[in-house]
Design an enzyme around this catalytic site. Structure first.
Site, PDB file in Angstrom:
ATOM      1  N   ARG A 133      -3.348   2.916  -1.393  1.00  0.00           N
ATOM      2  CA  ARG A 133      -2.652   2.422  -0.205  1.00  0.00           C
ATOM      3  C   ARG A 133      -3.579   2.401   1.015  1.00  0.00           C
ATOM      4  O   ARG A 133      -3.170   2.702   2.139  1.00  0.00           O
ATOM      5  CB  ARG A 133      -1.406   3.271   0.095  1.00  0.00           C
ATOM      6  N   GLU A 137       4.192   5.307   5.106  1.00  0.00           N
ATOM      7  CA  GLU A 137       3.425   4.168   4.624  1.00  0.00           C
ATOM      8  C   GLU A 137       3.421   3.015   5.617  1.00  0.00           C
ATOM      9  O   GLU A 137       2.382   2.417   5.858  1.00  0.00           O
ATOM     10  CB  GLU A 137       3.973   3.720   3.260  1.00  0.00           C
ATOM     11  N   SER A 172       9.120   1.464   0.292  1.00  0.00           N
ATOM     12  CA  SER A 172       8.705   2.877   0.177  1.00  0.00           C
ATOM     13  C   SER A 172       8.205   3.364   1.529  1.00  0.00           C
ATOM     14  O   SER A 172       7.222   2.841   2.056  1.00  0.00           O
ATOM     15  CB  SER A 172       7.609   3.015  -0.877  1.00  0.00           C
TER      16      SER A 172
END
Length: 341
Positions: free
Chosen positions: A167, A335, A239
């Protein structure tokens, strides 16, 4: 065609999928090179700005955003050819990600189907190095094209230059703010090999019959639809927390205390923990704070229940983080980008 400009106060609520109330001073669209040059000049003049794609990884926390929002609207998809090993494609940054995945599979080019239904635009995908069900973007990218705002010229980043990690990428760090991603080149394997090792993906595909990219796409979409709320119905950013990566020694200690700990290999000496599981084990699934909450079907998702405010979201994020840290000694990080300008 020059950039479309709204000189009055602009409603940002429909421009980010979490849907918190927010307004900006101005909105401009990046449609072509002339717009990119205008953006570069505005940046050199010291104007405060924010770059926006489809708003799925951006959450406007403050009700007033004191900046000009530049929205990427570069469109186009191109097949570059086949070298016998890969099909090579170039997709402009403003194209919708899921629609692009559907296009590749419909054309017979497998490789992106595990990444179906991830919200956002193509230009945002390398920034996060998006991933799902055993596939990461870095596995399928051959180059990332950018406009250099300093040099006011175009260049391309190789996969190595992108410094992809979990990520993460160079576009979050050293390259942040200097470049606008304009297009992404993909290399999709001619000899397709399905990735079926995560969750119940293999079982879902088997239920559909023949093992094909299209059936794998359908299986992933079905799983995600069951787990994830539709942002058009319940505001969310997918998410919300990254799965934390910790060293193996810490995982061994945690397993002694929590034998059912969910964890996966993440490179030499490192393990990835399931953030959703950690949150769920803290009893936070379905937890509500004002107009926001933890999604009742998936603890990894935070949702806007309809009248959410940015201050409530920040309180909820802090509560979830502190609860997990107290119980497991692990910090989970958001995130999406929380914009508090």
């Amino acid at each position: 065609m020059s950039a479309l400009t709204a000189t009055h106060s602009v409603d940002l609520q429909p421009l980010h999928t979490f849907g918190l109330p927010a307004r900006a001073l101005e909105l401009r669209l990046l449609v072509n090179t002339a717009d990119l040059l205008a953006f570069a000049r505005a940046r050199q003049e010291g104007q405060t700005f924010l770059l926006l794609g489809e708003g799925s990884n951006t959450v406007f926390v403050n009700a007033q955003v004191d900046a000009t929002v530049w929205k990427v609207a570069l469109k186009g998809r191109q097949y570059l050819g086949c070298d016998g090993i890969h099909h090579h494609l170039r997709v402009r940054a403003g194209e919708n990600w899921h629609q692009t995945v559907e296009w590749t599979v419909a054309m017979g080019w497998g490789g992106l189907e595990n990444l179906a239904l991830i919200p956002g635009c193509v230009g945002a995908s390398p920034v996060q190095n998006i991933g799902a069900y055993g596939v990461e973007l870095k596995d399928r990218v051959s180059a990332v094209h950018v406009f250099d705002l300093d040099a006011q010229s175009e260049r391309a980043f190789t996969v190595d230059e992108c410094e992809f990690a979990y990520r993460d990428s160079i576009f979050k760090h050293a390259a942040h703010g200097r470049y606008v991603i304009t297009a992404v080149d993909f290399a999709l394997p001619v000899h397709w090999q399905p990735v079926l090792g995560y969750g119940d993906v293999a079982q879902r595909v088997a239920e559909l019959g023949e093992l094909t990219p299209m059936n794998l796409l359908k299986a992933v979409c079905a799983i995600r639809t069951e787990k994830l709320p539709d942002p058009a119905v319940l505001g969310n950013s997918g998410s919300f927390f990254k799965n934390p990566i910790v060293d193996t020694a810490q995982v061994k200690c945690l397993i002694e205390q929590f034998p059912n700990l969910v964890h996966y290999p993440a490179g030499p000496g490192m393990e990835k923990l399931a953030a959703g599981w950690l949150i769920d084990q803290c009893g936070l699934k379905g937890h509500v704070l004002g107009g926001v909450g933890v999604y009742s079907k998936q603890a990894l998702i935070l949702v806007n229940l309809g009248q959410g405010q940015g201050s409530e979201l920040l309180q909820l994020v802090q509560h979830v983080q502190s609860s997990v840290q107290r119980k497991y000694g692990v910090l989970i990080e958001p995130e999406p980008n929380l914009i508090q300008t």
